[in-house]
Design a protein around this motif. Structure first.
Motif, PDB file in Angstrom:
ATOM      1  N   ALA A   7      49.295  38.630  46.919  1.00 29.85           N
ATOM      2  CA  ALA A   7      48.275  39.167  47.660  1.00 29.85           C
ATOM      3  C   ALA A   7      47.406  38.342  48.202  1.00 29.85           C
ATOM      4  CB  ALA A   7      47.875  40.254  46.611  1.00 29.85           C
ATOM      5  N   ILE A   8      46.854  38.907  49.353  1.00 28.68           N
ATOM      6  CA  ILE A   8      45.477  38.015  49.928  1.00 28.68           C
ATOM      7  C   ILE A   8      44.502  39.212  49.583  1.00 28.68           C
ATOM      8  CG2 ILE A   8      44.285  37.302  51.951  1.00 28.68           C
ATOM      9  CD1 ILE A   8      47.042  36.735  53.291  1.00 28.68           C
ATOM     10  N   ALA A  19      37.626  42.911  40.819  1.00 28.82           N
ATOM     11  CA  ALA A  19      38.591  43.698  39.767  1.00 28.82           C
ATOM     12  C   ALA A  19      39.931  43.628  39.984  1.00 28.82           C
ATOM     13  CB  ALA A  19      37.844  44.950  39.646  1.00 28.82           C
ATOM     14  N   LEU A  20      40.306  43.875  41.528  1.00 29.19           N
ATOM     15  CA  LEU A  20      41.738  43.803  41.664  1.00 29.19           C
ATOM     16  C   LEU A  20      42.353  42.739  41.587  1.00 29.19           C
ATOM     17  CD1 LEU A  20      43.917  45.286  43.139  1.00 29.19           C
ATOM     18  CD2 LEU A  20      43.077  44.634  45.332  1.00 29.19           C
ATOM     19  N   ALA A  21      41.494  41.396  41.811  1.00 27.62           N
ATOM     20  CA  ALA A  21      42.062  40.108  41.598  1.00 27.62           C
ATOM     21  C   ALA A  21      42.314  39.928  39.977  1.00 27.62           C
ATOM     22  CB  ALA A  21      41.077  39.064  42.037  1.00 27.62           C
ATOM     23  N   ARG A  22      41.419  40.311  39.387  1.00 24.51           N
ATOM     24  CA  ARG A  22      41.658  40.098  37.754  1.00 24.51           C
ATOM     25  C   ARG A  22      43.021  41.007  37.330  1.00 24.51           C
ATOM     26  NH1 ARG A  22      36.057  40.048  37.867  1.00 24.51           N
ATOM     27  NH2 ARG A  22      35.883  42.342  37.594  1.00 24.51           N
ATOM     28  N   TRP A  29      50.649  38.284  39.752  1.00 23.18           N
ATOM     29  CA  TRP A  29      50.746  38.068  41.187  1.00 23.18           C
ATOM     30  C   TRP A  29      50.046  36.669  41.484  1.00 23.18           C
ATOM     31  CZ3 TRP A  29      50.758  42.392  45.087  1.00 23.18           C
ATOM     32  CH2 TRP A  29      51.445  43.494  44.730  1.00 23.18           C
ATOM     33  N   ARG A  30      50.821  36.138  42.476  1.00 24.48           N
ATOM     34  CA  ARG A  30      50.003  35.037  43.004  1.00 24.48           C
ATOM     35  C   ARG A  30      49.006  35.423  44.199  1.00 24.48           C
ATOM     36  NH1 ARG A  30      53.858  32.207  46.255  1.00 24.48           N
ATOM     37  NH2 ARG A  30      55.074  34.332  46.191  1.00 24.48           N
ATOM     38  N   LEU A  31      47.848  34.866  43.934  1.00 26.21           N
ATOM     39  CA  LEU A  31      46.611  35.414  44.604  1.00 26.21           C
ATOM     40  C   LEU A  31      46.111  34.475  45.646  1.00 26.21           C
ATOM     41  CD1 LEU A  31      45.000  37.252  41.678  1.00 26.21           C
ATOM     42  CD2 LEU A  31      46.368  38.256  43.399  1.00 26.21           C
ATOM     43  N   ALA A  32      45.568  34.883  46.688  1.00 22.83           N
ATOM     44  CA  ALA A  32      44.719  34.090  47.604  1.00 22.83           C
ATOM     45  C   ALA A  32      43.455  34.827  47.927  1.00 22.83           C
ATOM     46  CB  ALA A  32      45.466  34.034  49.079  1.00 22.83           C
ATOM     47  N   ILE A  58      41.543  29.782  45.857  1.00 26.57           N
ATOM     48  CA  ILE A  58      40.452  30.225  46.615  1.00 26.57           C
ATOM     49  C   ILE A  58      40.250  29.586  47.981  1.00 26.57           C
ATOM     50  CG2 ILE A  58      39.152  30.712  44.453  1.00 26.57           C
ATOM     51  CD1 ILE A  58      37.468  28.295  45.226  1.00 26.57           C
ATOM     52  N   PHE A  59      39.622  30.492  48.990  1.00 29.39           N
ATOM     53  CA  PHE A  59      39.408  30.392  50.268  1.00 29.39           C
ATOM     54  C   PHE A  59      37.886  30.743  50.801  1.00 29.39           C
ATOM     55  CE2 PHE A  59      44.107  30.490  49.768  1.00 29.39           C
ATOM     56  CZ  PHE A  59      44.235  29.222  50.174  1.00 29.39           C
TER      57      PHE A  59
END
Length: 64
Positions: A7-8, A19-22, A29-32, A58-59
């Motif tokens: 997910a981005i 909260a969604l990232a955590r 999930w792999r996260l950007a 992180i970006f």
């Protein structure tokens, strides 16, 4: 087994985005993670990456 889900998340430094990232990070999930504030992005990504190094990238960027 590595997750094939990714997910981005824009606005990931606080609130619903953080909260969604955590939540997704805990589920593998792999996260950007994208937001303007780099230090806050690092704070969100750090515990996710402690559990699974490299899971959250992180970006720092202003998407407005």
């Amino acid at each position: 087994m590595a997750s094939s889900k990714a997910a981005i998340i824009v606005g990931a430094s606080s609130g619903i985005g953080a909260a969604l990232a955590r939540k997704l990070g805990r589920k593998g999930w792999r996260l950007a993670l994208v937001a303007r504030r780099e230090s806050e992005l690092q704070a969100v990504a750090a515990p996710i990456n402690r559990a699974a190094p490299g899971r959250a990238l992180i970006f720092p960027h202003d998407v407005t």
